[in-house]
Motif scaffolding. Structure first.
Motif, PDB file in Angstrom:
ATOM      1  N   ARG A   1       6.874  -5.685  11.144  1.00 40.54           N
ATOM      2  CA  ARG A   1       6.901  -6.045   9.726  1.00 40.54           C
ATOM      3  C   ARG A   1       5.567  -6.594   9.257  1.00 40.54           C
ATOM      4  O   ARG A   1       4.792  -7.126  10.038  1.00 40.54           O
ATOM      5  N   GLY A   2       5.362  -6.486   7.962  1.00 42.47           N
ATOM      6  CA  GLY A   2       4.147  -7.062   7.428  1.00 42.47           C
ATOM      7  C   GLY A   2       4.181  -7.119   5.919  1.00 42.47           C
ATOM      8  O   GLY A   2       5.087  -6.596   5.277  1.00 42.47           O
ATOM      9  N   ILE A   3       3.156  -7.773   5.352  1.00 44.31           N
ATOM     10  CA  ILE A   3       3.024  -7.885   3.902  1.00 44.31           C
ATOM     11  C   ILE A   3       2.008  -6.858   3.438  1.00 44.31           C
ATOM     12  O   ILE A   3       0.922  -6.741   3.998  1.00 44.31           O
ATOM     13  N   THR A   4       2.382  -6.086   2.433  1.00 42.83           N
ATOM     14  CA  THR A   4       1.433  -5.131   1.883  1.00 42.83           C
ATOM     15  C   THR A   4       1.600  -5.117   0.374  1.00 42.83           C
ATOM     16  O   THR A   4       2.141  -6.050  -0.200  1.00 42.83           O
ATOM     17  N   ASN A   5       1.104  -4.085  -0.283  1.00 36.49           N
ATOM     18  CA  ASN A   5       1.243  -4.008  -1.727  1.00 36.49           C
ATOM     19  C   ASN A   5       1.374  -2.553  -2.136  1.00 36.49           C
ATOM     20  O   ASN A   5       1.341  -1.650  -1.291  1.00 36.49           O
ATOM     21  N   LEU A   6       1.548  -2.346  -3.444  1.00 35.09           N
ATOM     22  CA  LEU A   6       1.926  -1.015  -3.925  1.00 35.09           C
ATOM     23  C   LEU A   6       0.742  -0.074  -4.107  1.00 35.09           C
ATOM     24  O   LEU A   6       0.913   1.045  -4.575  1.00 35.09           O
ATOM     25  N   SER A   7      -0.452  -0.482  -3.724  1.00 33.45           N
ATOM     26  CA  SER A   7      -1.612   0.391  -3.881  1.00 33.45           C
ATOM     27  C   SER A   7      -1.451   1.666  -3.068  1.00 33.45           C
ATOM     28  O   SER A   7      -1.066   1.640  -1.905  1.00 33.45           O
ATOM     29  N   SER A   8      -1.757   2.798  -3.692  1.00 34.85           N
ATOM     30  CA  SER A   8      -1.653   4.086  -3.004  1.00 34.85           C
ATOM     31  C   SER A   8      -2.978   4.521  -2.401  1.00 34.85           C
ATOM     32  O   SER A   8      -3.022   5.434  -1.585  1.00 34.85           O
ATOM     33  N   GLY A   9      -4.068   3.921  -2.832  1.00 33.27           N
ATOM     34  CA  GLY A   9      -5.394   4.340  -2.386  1.00 33.27           C
ATOM     35  C   GLY A   9      -5.994   5.449  -3.240  1.00 33.27           C
ATOM     36  O   GLY A   9      -7.156   5.820  -3.053  1.00 33.27           O
ATOM     37  N   LYS A  10      -5.209   5.976  -4.198  1.00 34.59           N
ATOM     38  CA  LYS A  10      -5.671   7.161  -4.944  1.00 34.59           C
ATOM     39  C   LYS A  10      -6.923   6.893  -5.776  1.00 34.59           C
ATOM     40  O   LYS A  10      -7.796   7.748  -5.896  1.00 34.59           O
ATOM     41  N   MET A  11      -7.006   5.690  -6.385  1.00 34.53           N
ATOM     42  CA  MET A  11      -8.176   5.394  -7.228  1.00 34.53           C
ATOM     43  C   MET A  11      -9.439   5.333  -6.363  1.00 34.53           C
ATOM     44  O   MET A  11     -10.467   5.934  -6.716  1.00 34.53           O
ATOM     45  N   GLY A  12      -9.377   4.638  -5.243  1.00 30.30           N
ATOM     46  CA  GLY A  12     -10.553   4.529  -4.371  1.00 30.30           C
ATOM     47  C   GLY A  12     -10.982   5.875  -3.802  1.00 30.30           C
ATOM     48  O   GLY A  12     -12.185   6.182  -3.732  1.00 30.30           O
ATOM     49  N   TYR A  13      -9.992   6.697  -3.410  1.00 27.55           N
ATOM     50  CA  TYR A  13     -10.322   8.017  -2.870  1.00 27.55           C
ATOM     51  C   TYR A  13     -10.925   8.902  -3.969  1.00 27.55           C
ATOM     52  O   TYR A  13     -11.823   9.715  -3.705  1.00 27.55           O
ATOM     53  N   ALA A  14     -10.448   8.747  -5.211  1.00 25.00           N
ATOM     54  CA  ALA A  14     -11.011   9.521  -6.324  1.00 25.00           C
ATOM     55  C   ALA A  14     -12.461   9.116  -6.574  1.00 25.00           C
ATOM     56  O   ALA A  14     -13.319   9.969  -6.857  1.00 25.00           O
ATOM     57  N   ILE A  15     -12.750   7.829  -6.449  1.00 28.47           N
ATOM     58  CA  ILE A  15     -14.128   7.374  -6.646  1.00 28.47           C
ATOM     59  C   ILE A  15     -15.020   7.907  -5.528  1.00 28.47           C
ATOM     60  O   ILE A  15     -16.162   8.324  -5.765  1.00 28.47           O
TER      61      ILE A  15
END
Lengths: 229, 229
Positions: free
Chosen positions: B35-49
């Motif tokens: 288990r762990g703590i994460t968030n809803l970021s998909s990474g799509k914005m960073g990969y697009a940049i």
């Protein structure tokens, strides 16, 4: 792909007419608008079981936590986020199901008082209070006429001991146990099936191969003419 | 796809010779073995940049949290899990970078005393103690000769106020702000760029389109002949 289709078409239709409900993937318990608690489950094992059940002629309903996997063609898919949502989706879709396979890695705890807005960072230690989530499999097993239930146990140590303890506590006819380090996230896994007759190890293989072996084991354990009307 | 390639080939090479370091995706802070703590970021914005920077002629290093996205062809990719690992990867790869764009949704907190084994469920309320993670962007800005730094702010409310506060506190030349509900997980977003001249709204568009607009803004702000030797 062609080989895959050939293998798929050669699966014996051992589950024709059976209605199967499968949970898969991780759940996500919100901390605030952006953050939450989840786990390393990829959903691949549950999706492989859904695919294998379709190959074997079953009607498949897949209640899935958030994963980018494409569901197998022909499955009815219900997407959920939290454990409570998964419980609701399972209970609402159990009618006339013959088999329930609980593969999802359901969060054992949810966050008390999650924040609707993103919590601003500060320099202090933050304390999260977690309360136990409902046990989906126990809720299903407690029904007056439960379907044939299969549990999954993912452990990091003491696999057989923890798994058999879980199977007996939940009064499950069949449980599939795996080590987190063997299977989480990857395309392969190894399983041990536990039932009243003992342990049945399934050696390392693709998750689809293991899914087919698991479902053949399930088909053998089903009472004859058990399809619900 | 063809149209995509055509558009890509038509991007002005405004970043030829520039070395760009980009962080993307969520981080995952372990609670225990599963288990762990994460968030809803998909990474799509960073990969697009990253993709847009490559189109514009830059050398791109992408430090990415766990996401199933395929990195753009030509980027050097370093995969990490936790915020501390992301910080280490960033600091180890900053030498001679001209531009640092911090898009990743880094966990603000990590779990004190994570368990190596999976914690067994019981009926009690569990308390998790969280401590603040290092601030990656602040670490980079505090270097004697930092690259040109671009921050991202994801907020659920009071977007411009919180974003401008963050930009000033971190002394950033440029910050891109977005609402979590507008962008997280999807293929589109809308951004507001904040710099010393004020706010520059970028209306709703694909993340790749926004990435190109953001990088043109960055290219305009770069000091002339700023490529590091």
């Amino acid at each position: 792909i062609l080989l895959d289709q050939l293998e798929a078409s050669q699966q014996l239709k051992l589950l024709t007419g059976k209605r199967v409900l499968i949970t898969a993937g991780p759940t996500f318990e919100a901390i605030d608008a952006a953050r939450g608690i989840t786990n390393l489950s990829s959903g691949k094992m549950g999706y492989a079981i859904a695919k294998a059940a379709l190959e074997m002629g079953a009607d498949v309903t897949l209640v899935s936590g958030q994963t980018p996997l494409l569901p197998p063609y022909g499955a009815e898919v219900i997407k959920v986020t939290s454990a409570q949502q998964m419980l609701n989706a399972v209970m609402a879709n159990l009618t006339q199901k013959d088999i329930f396979i609980a593969v999802a890695a359901v969060a054992d705890y949810y966050v008390l008082n999650p924040s609707e807005q993103k919590i601003k960072k500060d320099a202090h230690i933050l304390t999260l209070e977690l309360a136990p989530n409902p046990d989906i499999l126990a809720n299903v097993m407690n029904l007056p006429e439960p379907p044939f239930c299969v549990g999954f146990a993912a452990e990091s140590e003491n696999l057989l001991e923890y798994a058999e303890h879980k199977r007996r506590k939940k009064n499950l006819p069949l449980l599939a146990a795996n080590l987190i380090q063997d299977g989480f996230g990857g395309d392969e896994n190894e399983l041990v099936l536990l039932d009243d007759k003992g342990t049945h190890p399934l050696p390392r293989a693709s998750k689809l191969t293991l899914a087919r072996q698991l479902l053949r084991h399930v088909a053998n354990m089903l009472p004859k003419s058990s399809t619900k009307e």
